[in-house]
Each structure stands twice: as structure tokens, then as C-alpha cells.
Design an enzyme around this catalytic site. Structure first.
Site, PDB file in Angstrom:
ATOM      1  N   ALA A 126      -0.856  -2.160  -2.571  1.00  0.00           N
ATOM      2  CA  ALA A 126      -1.209  -3.345  -1.785  1.00  0.00           C
ATOM      3  C   ALA A 126      -2.171  -3.959  -2.496  1.00  0.00           C
ATOM      4  CB  ALA A 126      -1.884  -2.729  -0.274  1.00  0.00           C
ATOM      5  N   LYS A 180       0.385  14.160  -6.149  1.00  0.00           N
ATOM      6  CA  LYS A 180      -0.237  12.915  -6.787  1.00  0.00           C
ATOM      7  C   LYS A 180      -1.274  12.990  -7.464  1.00  0.00           C
ATOM      8  CE  LYS A 180      -0.453   8.223  -5.872  1.00  0.00           C
ATOM      9  NZ  LYS A 180      -1.244   7.828  -5.109  1.00  0.00           N
TER      10      LYS A 180
HETATM   11  N1  LIG Z   1      -4.692  -0.352  -2.826  1.00  0.00           N
HETATM   12  C1  LIG Z   1      -3.465   0.702  -3.074  1.00  0.00           C
HETATM   13  O1  LIG Z   1      -2.421   0.091  -3.166  1.00  0.00           O
HETATM   14  C2  LIG Z   1      -3.416   2.215  -2.777  1.00  0.00           C
HETATM   15  C3  LIG Z   1      -4.760   2.647  -2.716  1.00  0.00           C
HETATM   16  N2  LIG Z   1      -4.725   3.895  -2.189  1.00  0.00           N
HETATM   17  C4  LIG Z   1      -5.894   4.675  -1.736  1.00  0.00           C
HETATM   18  O2  LIG Z   1      -6.255   4.493  -0.518  1.00  0.00           O
HETATM   19  C5  LIG Z   1      -7.605   4.461  -0.382  1.00  0.00           C
HETATM   20  C6  LIG Z   1      -8.267   3.132   0.140  1.00  0.00           C
HETATM   21  O3  LIG Z   1      -8.042   2.174  -1.112  1.00  0.00           O
HETATM   22  P1  LIG Z   1      -8.193   0.546  -0.775  1.00  0.00           P
HETATM   23  O4  LIG Z   1      -7.829   0.106   0.571  1.00  0.00           O
HETATM   24  O5  LIG Z   1      -7.371   0.003  -2.001  1.00  0.00           O
HETATM   25  O6  LIG Z   1      -9.580   0.227  -0.934  1.00  0.00           O
HETATM   26  P2  LIG Z   1     -10.553  -0.845  -0.927  1.00  0.00           P
HETATM   27  O7  LIG Z   1     -11.648  -0.792  -1.814  1.00  0.00           O
HETATM   28  O8  LIG Z   1      -9.610  -2.213  -0.893  1.00  0.00           O
HETATM   29  O9  LIG Z   1     -10.992  -0.742   0.589  1.00  0.00           O
HETATM   30  C7  LIG Z   1     -12.152  -0.028   1.059  1.00  0.00           C
HETATM   31  C8  LIG Z   1     -12.449  -0.586   2.197  1.00  0.00           C
HETATM   32  O10 LIG Z   1     -13.390   0.299   3.110  1.00  0.00           O
HETATM   33  C9  LIG Z   1     -14.477  -0.329   3.645  1.00  0.00           C
HETATM   34  N3  LIG Z   1     -15.524   0.640   3.984  1.00  0.00           N
HETATM   35  C10 LIG Z   1     -16.609   1.127   3.187  1.00  0.00           C
HETATM   36  N4  LIG Z   1     -17.456   1.897   3.780  1.00  0.00           N
HETATM   37  C11 LIG Z   1     -16.998   1.661   5.065  1.00  0.00           C
HETATM   38  C12 LIG Z   1     -17.342   2.239   6.393  1.00  0.00           C
HETATM   39  N5  LIG Z   1     -18.691   2.811   6.481  1.00  0.00           N
HETATM   40  N6  LIG Z   1     -16.859   1.864   7.451  1.00  0.00           N
HETATM   41  C13 LIG Z   1     -15.915   0.540   7.523  1.00  0.00           C
HETATM   42  N7  LIG Z   1     -15.339   0.280   6.453  1.00  0.00           N
HETATM   43  C14 LIG Z   1     -15.842   0.900   5.277  1.00  0.00           C
HETATM   44  C15 LIG Z   1     -14.848  -1.144   2.318  1.00  0.00           C
HETATM   45  O11 LIG Z   1     -15.554  -2.193   2.871  1.00  0.00           O
HETATM   46  P3  LIG Z   1     -16.671  -3.248   1.943  1.00  0.00           P
HETATM   47  O12 LIG Z   1     -15.526  -4.129   1.052  1.00  0.00           O
HETATM   48  O13 LIG Z   1     -17.144  -4.020   2.818  1.00  0.00           O
HETATM   49  O14 LIG Z   1     -17.329  -2.437   1.106  1.00  0.00           O
HETATM   50  C16 LIG Z   1     -13.535  -1.638   2.012  1.00  0.00           C
HETATM   51  O15 LIG Z   1     -12.977  -3.042   2.703  1.00  0.00           O
HETATM   52  C17 LIG Z   1      -8.336   4.938  -1.880  1.00  0.00           C
HETATM   53  O16 LIG Z   1      -8.552   5.983  -1.823  1.00  0.00           O
HETATM   54  C18 LIG Z   1      -7.052   4.537  -2.571  1.00  0.00           C
HETATM   55  O17 LIG Z   1      -7.227   5.295  -3.837  1.00  0.00           O
HETATM   56  C19 LIG Z   1      -3.600   4.923  -2.416  1.00  0.00           C
HETATM   57  C20 LIG Z   1      -2.460   4.291  -2.817  1.00  0.00           C
HETATM   58  C21 LIG Z   1      -2.421   2.720  -3.064  1.00  0.00           C
HETATM   59  C1  LIG Z   2       0.857   6.540 -10.073  1.00  0.00           C
HETATM   60  C2  LIG Z   2      -0.265   5.322 -10.393  1.00  0.00           C
HETATM   61  C3  LIG Z   2      -0.714   5.516 -11.894  1.00  0.00           C
HETATM   62  C4  LIG Z   2       0.623   4.005 -10.685  1.00  0.00           C
HETATM   63  O1  LIG Z   2       0.067   3.112 -11.321  1.00  0.00           O
HETATM   64  C5  LIG Z   2      -1.095   4.973  -9.354  1.00  0.00           C
HETATM   65  O2  LIG Z   2      -1.194   5.599  -8.316  1.00  0.00           O
HETATM   66  C6  LIG Z   2      -2.417   4.238  -9.825  1.00  0.00           C
HETATM   67  O3  LIG Z   2      -2.665   3.377 -10.346  1.00  0.00           O
HETATM   68  O4  LIG Z   2      -3.364   4.520  -8.829  1.00  0.00           O
END
Ligand SMILES: NC(=O)C1=CN([C@@H]2O[C@H](COP(=O)(O)OP(=O)(O)OC[C@H]3O[C@@H](n4cnc5c(N)ncnc54)[C@H](OP(=O)(O)O)[C@@H]3O)[C@@H](O)[C@H]2O)C=CC1
Ligand SMILES: CC(C)(CO)C(=O)C(=O)O
Length: 298
Positions: A126, A180
Site C-alpha cells: 500500500a 517475515k
Molecule cells: N506500506 C506497506 O505496504 C506495508 C507496511 N507494513 C508495516 O505497517 C506499519 C505501518 O506502515 P505504513 O502505514 O506504511 O507507515 P506510514 O508511515 O505510512 O504510517 C504511519 C502513520 O502513523 C501515524 N502516527 C504516528 N504516531 C501516531 C500517533 N501517536 N497517533 C496517531 N497516528 C500516529 C503517522 O502520522 P504522521 O504522518 O502524522 O507522522 C503516519 O500517518 C509499519 O510497521 C510497516 O512496516 C507492512 C507491510 C506492508
Molecule cells: C519482503 C519485502 C522485502 C519486499 O520488498 C518487504 O516486505 C519490504 O520491502 O519491506
């Protein structure tokens, strides 16, 4: 179900959009501008062939966490320091699902008295655009497992599944997270430091040697590793996501903080406790930290 989602980044918006189809979703955000946009325009979910709009409630304070039947934490691992006190203050009796990469969140979870805690591993891709748009650019599934508490809640989470948004129950949370973790721990730092897409790691025998060396060190930290995830599976991910730039490489490119502490930092702490030598993992950790410290992705 009343679902609360903390964090409106890529994953928070993705989960909120899908789950709002059948549930009432409250999304907890940090800034008022994002709150207003979400209240007025909802979430825009983009897929290759269609765009849809989804209504949600948005809040900048956490009092209403207690009104949610399930709370999903969709912030990065390093944001948990600000989120955990809010959980303790407003929702210490509610089921919580943590979605962070790595294993850094487990220590925080141990500090919570909530009867039911779940962990999830997101296999969707995403990307967030602006305050309220999210592109679902990789349809996978979300694996969920019980950290502690009621199996019934896990089944309720599974029942939230829809066609392109499946929750799949896993029996063992540690194995699920380690499976993972190893992929992220081997692929992300190397691709980020070398500035290459995932597939390039396996067409170069020197890089493969390093990957194998890092895997072997992880096997010293977690002696059952090979029964959970083989080295060959890590190479398979590189092949299957060959064109992808890993999330850590993208963090460098966009000058964002990486999740290196959750991915290599915590395993290094475990290695120290278990008196295991891990020179390659330590080197990768320091190089990523160093590059992050300079704030320079060149
Ligand atoms: N994106 C992806 O495709 C994938 C992500 N993940 C995992 O999912 C998790 C989230 O990732 P992702 O969504 O990409 O990260 P982002 O950085 O896009 O989103 C994190 C969000 O959390 C908000 N935030 C931080 N602190 C607070 C708080 N105290 N209260 C409310 N909101 C807060 C941030 O706000 P602000 O912008 O205002 O700082 C930001 O919008 C990570 O651990 C990532 O590794 C796993 C697989 C796929
Ligand atoms: C598995 C992998 C390495 C795929 O790009 C991933 O989850 C990431 O980039 O954080």
C-alpha cells in the site's frame, strides 16, 4: 463491529477503507488537517482499475478508544512510544491488533494488561497519497495470530475478511513474525545500502554470499530457524519481488526514518543476551544507522 484504527498512513488508510464496508471505523490521527480531510472526503481507495470512497470517523484525541470493540495499531514501530500510553489510559481492557514489521513491538505488548492481544503480518502493498488516498498496489493477505487471550477474538478478526482483503489465522505468533522478520532483515538493509531492487541481490554471487552469511547468523540467534523459514525462501521472495524497491530503500529515498531498530536492532539485543556473535548483522545495523544519521541517501 466498532473498529478503531490508530495511524492513517498507508496501512491505516488501507485497513480503514476495507473494514468500513461492513463496520463503523474510527481512525485516530495526529493532525487536525488530516482529520478534517477524512471527515469531509472519507478515504479514497485506489486499485488498478477502480477508485472507491469510504466514510470514516476521524479523531485527534484518544478518549473514544474505549468505545471500540477492536483496536488496530497501524503506526510504525518507533511511533509506539506515543501510542502505548494512550492504550493504557483509554483502552486497557479492549482487544488490540498490532501490525508492525519486525519484532520491536513485542516488548511493548508485554507491558499491556489488555486480556486479548493479537499480532498481524501484512502481506498487502500500500502507498499513501496526500491525506486521504491510498493505492492498494499489492493484494496479499493479513496473517493474524494470538499473542495472548481469547481465540474467539481471532475468529472475529478472520470474519472481517472480504474478497480482496483476507485475514488468515496462524497458530504460532513467534514463528509467523520470525518468518517475515528474516525476509525483511536480509533483503531490506542490503537493498537499501546497495541501492538496488530486490531481484539484483540474487543475480550476484557476492551479494548472495552476504545474504547466506546473515541468514547463518540469524540461525545462531534462533536455532530452530531452518524449520520456520529456509534460506531458499528468502531468495524466492527476491525472485518474486524482483523489480520492487524494498521499504527500507524507499525510506532512504524519501529521507524517512527506517524500521532498522525493529528489524535488526531487537535481534541484536537477543543475540547479546544469548551471547551469540553476529558480526555481519552488527555491521549492517551500524551502516544503516550511520546512513540514517547523516540523513543522506546518496
Ligand atoms: N506500506 C506497506 O505496504 C506495508 C507496511 N507494513 C508495516 O505497517 C506499519 C505501518 O506502515 P505504513 O502505514 O506504511 O507507515 P506510514 O508511515 O505510512 O504510517 C504511519 C502513520 O502513523 C501515524 N502516527 C504516528 N504516531 C501516531 C500517533 N501517536 N497517533 C496517531 N497516528 C500516529 C503517522 O502520522 P504522521 O504522518 O502524522 O507522522 C503516519 O500517518 C509499519 O510497521 C510497516 O512496516 C507492512 C507491510 C506492508
Ligand atoms: C519482503 C519485502 C522485502 C519486499 O520488498 C518487504 O516486505 C519490504 O520491502 O519491506
Amino acid at each position: 463491529m466498532n473498529i478503531g484504527i490508530i495511524g492513517a498512513g498507508a496501512i491505516g488508510l488501507l485497513f480503514a477503507a476495507y473494514l468500513s464496508e461492513e463496520n463503523h471505523v474510527r481512525i485516530f490521527v495526529q493532525n487536525d488537517k488530516q482529520k478534517q480531510v477524512l471527515l469531509k472526503q472519507g478515504i479514497q481507495l485506489k486499485m488498478t482499475e477502480r477508485v472507491s470512497d469510504h466514510d470514516v470517523t476521524a479523531e485527534t484525541t484518544y478518549e473514544n478508544l474505549g468505545k471500540c470493540d477492536l483496536i488496530i495499531i497501524a503506526v510504525k514501530q518507533y511511533h509506539l512510544t506515543t501510542v502505548i500510553p494512550q492504550i493504557k489510559a483509554h483502552s486497557n481492557h479492549k482487544p488490540i491488533l498490532f501490525l508492525q514489521n519486525g519484532i520491536g513491538h513485542l516488548n511493548y505488548m508485554e507491558s499491556l494488561s489488555n486480556p486479548t492481544l493479537l499480532v498481524g503480518v501484512v502481506e498487502h502493498g500500500a502507498q499513501k497519497f496526500g491525506e486521504h488516498s491510498v493505492l492498494h498496489n499489492g493484494i496479499g493477505k493479513t496473517n493474524v495470530a494470538l499473542f495472548k487471550g481469547s481465540y474467539e477474538t481471532l475468529q472475529e478478526v478472520k470474519s472481517l475478511s472480504s474478497k480482496n482483503f483476507i485475514f488468515s489465522i496462524q497458530d504460532n505468533y513467534e514463528e509467523m513474525l520470525i518468518r517475515k522478520l528474516i525476509k525483511n532483515a536480509i533483503i531490506n538493509p542490503l537493498t537499501a545500502l546497495l541501492n538496488i531492487p530486490n531481484g539484483e541481490l540474487i543475480v550476484n554471487d557476492h551479494f548472495r554470499e552476504v545474504m547466506r552469511g546473515v541468514y547463518n547468523e540469524f540461525e545462531k540467534i534462533f536455532p530452530q530457524l531452518n524449520q520456520i523459514v529456509s534460506y531458499e525462501e528468502v531468495e524466492k521472495i527476491c525472485r518474486n519481488t524482483g523489480e520492487n524497491r524494498s521499504s527500507m530503500l524507499m525510506d532512504f529515498e524519501l529521507k524517512r526514518r527506517t524500521e532498522i531498530d525493529a528489524i535488526l536492532g531487537v535481534p541484536l539485543e537477543i543475540a547479546r543476551e544469548r551471547k551469540v556473535e553476529t558480526p555481519m548483522i552488527s555491521l549492517l545495523y551500524s551502516l544503516v544507522k550511520g546512513k540514517e544519521y547523516k540523513g543522506d541517501s546518496e
